[in-house]
Structures are given as C-alpha cells and as structure tokens.
Design an enzyme around this catalytic site. Structure first.
Site, PDB file in Angstrom:
ATOM      1  CD  GLU A 138     112.182  42.551   2.720  1.00  0.00           C
ATOM      2  OE1 GLU A 138     113.050  42.410   3.599  1.00  0.00           O
ATOM      3  OE2 GLU A 138     111.377  41.640   2.410  1.00  0.00           O
TER       4      GLU A 138
ATOM      5  CD  GLU B  90     115.431  37.129  -2.661  1.00  0.00           C
ATOM      6  OE1 GLU B  90     115.215  36.154  -1.954  1.00  0.00           O
ATOM      7  OE2 GLU B  90     115.604  38.269  -2.212  1.00  0.00           O
TER       8      GLU B  90
ATOM      9  CG  ASN C 208     117.168  38.040   4.301  1.00  0.00           C
ATOM     10  OD1 ASN C 208     117.569  38.573   5.333  1.00  0.00           O
ATOM     11  ND2 ASN C 208     116.492  38.691   3.364  1.00  0.00           N
ATOM     12  CD1 TRP C 209     117.647  33.657   9.496  1.00  0.00           C
ATOM     13  CD2 TRP C 209     117.835  34.139  11.674  1.00  0.00           C
ATOM     14  NE1 TRP C 209     117.892  32.487  10.152  1.00  0.00           N
ATOM     15  CE2 TRP C 209     118.013  32.748  11.491  1.00  0.00           C
ATOM     16  CE3 TRP C 209     117.922  34.656  12.963  1.00  0.00           C
ATOM     17  CZ2 TRP C 209     118.262  31.879  12.562  1.00  0.00           C
ATOM     18  CZ3 TRP C 209     118.177  33.791  14.022  1.00  0.00           C
ATOM     19  CH2 TRP C 209     118.341  32.420  13.820  1.00  0.00           C
ATOM     20  CE  LYS C 210     112.814  38.652   4.227  1.00  0.00           C
ATOM     21  NZ  LYS C 210     111.765  39.049   3.303  1.00  0.00           N
TER      22      LYS C 210
ATOM     23  CG  HIS D 154     116.361  41.655   0.256  1.00  0.00           C
ATOM     24  ND1 HIS D 154     115.109  42.179   0.453  1.00  0.00           N
ATOM     25  CD2 HIS D 154     116.237  40.306   0.344  1.00  0.00           C
ATOM     26  CE1 HIS D 154     114.254  41.170   0.650  1.00  0.00           C
ATOM     27  NE2 HIS D 154     114.929  40.034   0.593  1.00  0.00           N
TER      28      HIS D 154
ATOM     29  N   GLY E 223     107.725  36.668   0.572  1.00  0.00           N
ATOM     30  CA  GLY E 223     106.848  36.712   1.726  1.00  0.00           C
ATOM     31  C   GLY E 223     105.368  36.618   1.414  1.00  0.00           C
TER      32      GLY E 223
ATOM     33  CB  SER F 214     107.067  32.133  -1.420  1.00  0.00           C
ATOM     34  OG  SER F 214     106.529  33.367  -0.994  1.00  0.00           O
TER      35      SER F 214
ATOM     36  N   GLY G 286     113.716  33.445   3.105  1.00  0.00           N
ATOM     37  CA  GLY G 286     113.364  34.387   4.158  1.00  0.00           C
ATOM     38  C   GLY G 286     112.646  33.665   5.292  1.00  0.00           C
ATOM     39  N   GLY G 287     111.322  33.738   5.294  1.00  0.00           N
ATOM     40  CA  GLY G 287     110.514  33.225   6.409  1.00  0.00           C
ATOM     41  C   GLY G 287     110.867  31.820   6.850  1.00  0.00           C
TER      42      GLY G 287
HETATM   43  C1  PEP Z   1     113.710  37.091   0.996  1.00  0.00           C
HETATM   44  O1  PEP Z   1     113.281  38.079   1.549  1.00  0.00           O
HETATM   45  O2  PEP Z   1     114.895  37.061   0.586  1.00  0.00           O
HETATM   46  C2  PEP Z   1     112.818  35.961   0.810  1.00  0.00           C
HETATM   47  C3  PEP Z   1     113.095  35.101  -0.115  1.00  0.00           C
HETATM   48  O3  PEP Z   1     111.726  35.885   1.647  1.00  0.00           O
HETATM   49  P1  PEP Z   1     110.631  34.699   1.723  1.00  0.00           P
HETATM   50  O4  PEP Z   1     111.360  33.390   1.605  1.00  0.00           O
HETATM   51  O5  PEP Z   1     109.988  34.865   3.060  1.00  0.00           O
HETATM   52  O6  PEP Z   1     109.698  34.911   0.589  1.00  0.00           O
END
Ligand code: PEP
Length: 254
Positions: A102, A169, A13-15, A100, A175, A214, A235-236
């Site tokens: 967010e 999640e 997920n590049w957001k 998600h 994050g 994470s 994500g990141g």
């Molecule tokens: C996400 O936002 O779906 C996510 C898992 O982010 P991160 O891996 O950065 O915690």
C-alpha cells in the site's frame, strides 16, 4: 534450504484502523500470548502511529512486541506528517514495516526508498520488516519470481547491519481472501531464501520470511507449515484478538 529452526513471528498490521478503545484488543492479545503460545510463536502488533506509544507502554513487560507501519528515511527534518525511525524507537516501538504494497502503490515508494527506510530502521535500533510481492498481472505473466527477486535486490543493502524480517505479500492476496497455492508459496519462499543466502551467507539463513495476504485461522496451519515460512504478516485478521491468536496457535502444529 528450509530454515525450520527459526521461531515463527506473527505480526499484525492494523493499517489505518484503531482508536484508544482498541487497547482492549491489545490487552486480549497480551493475555492470550501465554507461556504455551509464547513457546510456539513471537507476536507483534503494529498499530497506527497515534497508538504506538500507548500500546508500547501497555505491552511493556509482556511477550508481545509493538511495531510501526512505516518510517521516513531521515532522522529528523522538514517532512510534514512523517515519522522518523528514531521517533518510533523513542515511543517504545521495536520494529517497523517498510515497503508494504500500500505504501509502494499509494505513496509511490520505490525499492530505493524502501532500502533507505530499512537502513533508517537499523540506525534507530529497530527491526525492519521489508515487504515484497507481485501483482496479479505479474504472476499471470509468469514474472512473480523475477519481480520479487528484483524487489529484494533493490530494497535491501549490500550487507546486513542487523536483524531483518522479509514479508512476501502477493499484492493480489492482500485483503482479498485469495491466497497462492502452497506450492507457489513454497517456491517463492525457497527462492527468497536462496537469494538471501547468496547475498549474505549465513546471515541470510537467520532472516525470518513471513507470508502475508489473507492469512486467517482457517488457512494458517497450512501456510505456516510450508518450508521457509517463518511466520505471518496479518492485516484484517489481526484486528480481532481471537483470530490473531488462532493464527499464532497454528504455528508449529504440523
Ligand atoms: C497486509 O496488508 O499486510 C495483509 C496481509 O493484509 P490481509 O491479511 O488483510 O490480507
């Protein structure tokens, strides 16, 4: 009730990150998803909507799928700034993340909204990736299982019209560098699996359950080895091809 036969899916997920120049990252992911790795895990990249069509074209013919990060429930209409599931399919996307945290937090999306978006995804022939997860306060209060069960119940329809992926999640793990214990992930994924099987019978066994929050190369092997963890939503770490590929390589190693 582990579903060890399910192939792992690692979805990035590049957001709101990525410009045209980021095609380099996609190219490296495609190159790295060689026959050995493809035998181990499916890979998906979910870039921002601006890159969707270009990424889908670029990944066409490769083993890497491209998905979107959100969709509107309607097929078309006066919804400025929104994107229909049909548009995602038209752009070459194969999947869409819905619900998600967010989106739930920053855009006030309810379980009913998420369910409508999942139904839109199926209507357009896309694979919905439905996200659920508790906040830190909810976990500390001992309500994590109940909160997620309620989200699952409200965010999914009474019968499954197509393939489904669910991503657990924990909001507090996204994050932050924090992750739940393996026991907590196992407990949650087992509970989600039981709920899906109770509701959908055998089809509930075929739903891939991703862990997200994470995930990084250093913790991926431990997380991906947990029963009923059938992949990761990343994500990141998905923005760095080597890290994303390292997470995929951690699938099925233990
Ligand atoms: C996400 O936002 O779906 C996510 C898992 O982010 P991160 O891996 O950065 O915690």
């Amino acid at each position: 009730m582990a579903s060890g036969h399910l192939r792992h899916l690692v979805a990035g997920n590049w957001k709101m990150n990525g410009l045209k120049a980021s095609t380099d990252v996609l190219d490296a992911v495609i190159k790295g998803h060689d026959a050995v790795l493809a035998a181990r895990a499916d890979l998906m990249v979910c870039p921002p909507a601006t890159l969707l069509a270009a990424f889908a074209a670029r990944a066409g013919g490769s083993t890497v799928a491209v998905g979107a990060q959100d969709c509107h429930a309607a097929a078309a209409g006066a919804f400025t700034g929104d994107i229909a599931a049909e548009m995602i399919a038209d752009a070459g996307g194969k999947a869409v993340i819905v619900g998600h945290s967010e989106r739930r937090t920053l855009h006030g999306e309810s379980d009913a909204d998420v369910r409508a978006k999942a139904e839109a995804a199926w209507r357009a022939g896309l694979l919905p990736i439905v996200c659920v997860g508790e906040t830190r306060a909810e976990r500390d209060a001992g309500h994590a299982l109940a909160i997620v069960a309620r989200q699952i119940a409200g965010s999914l329809p009474d019968s499954l019209p197509g393939d489904l992926v669910v991503a657990y999640e924990p909001v507090w793990a996204i994050g932050t560098g924090l992750t739940p214990t393996t026991a907590d992930v196992a407990e949650m994924h087992g509970a989600i699996r039981r709920q899906l099987v109770e509701r959908y019978g055998g089809a509930g066994q075929a739903v891939r359950l991703l862990y997200g929050g994470s995930v990084k190369p250093s913790n991926a092997a431990e997380l991906m080895a947990i029963a009923d963890v059938n992949g990761a939503l990343v994500g990141g770490a998905s923005l760095v091809a080597d890290d994303f590929l390292a997470i995929a390589k951690a699938c099925g190693t233990s």
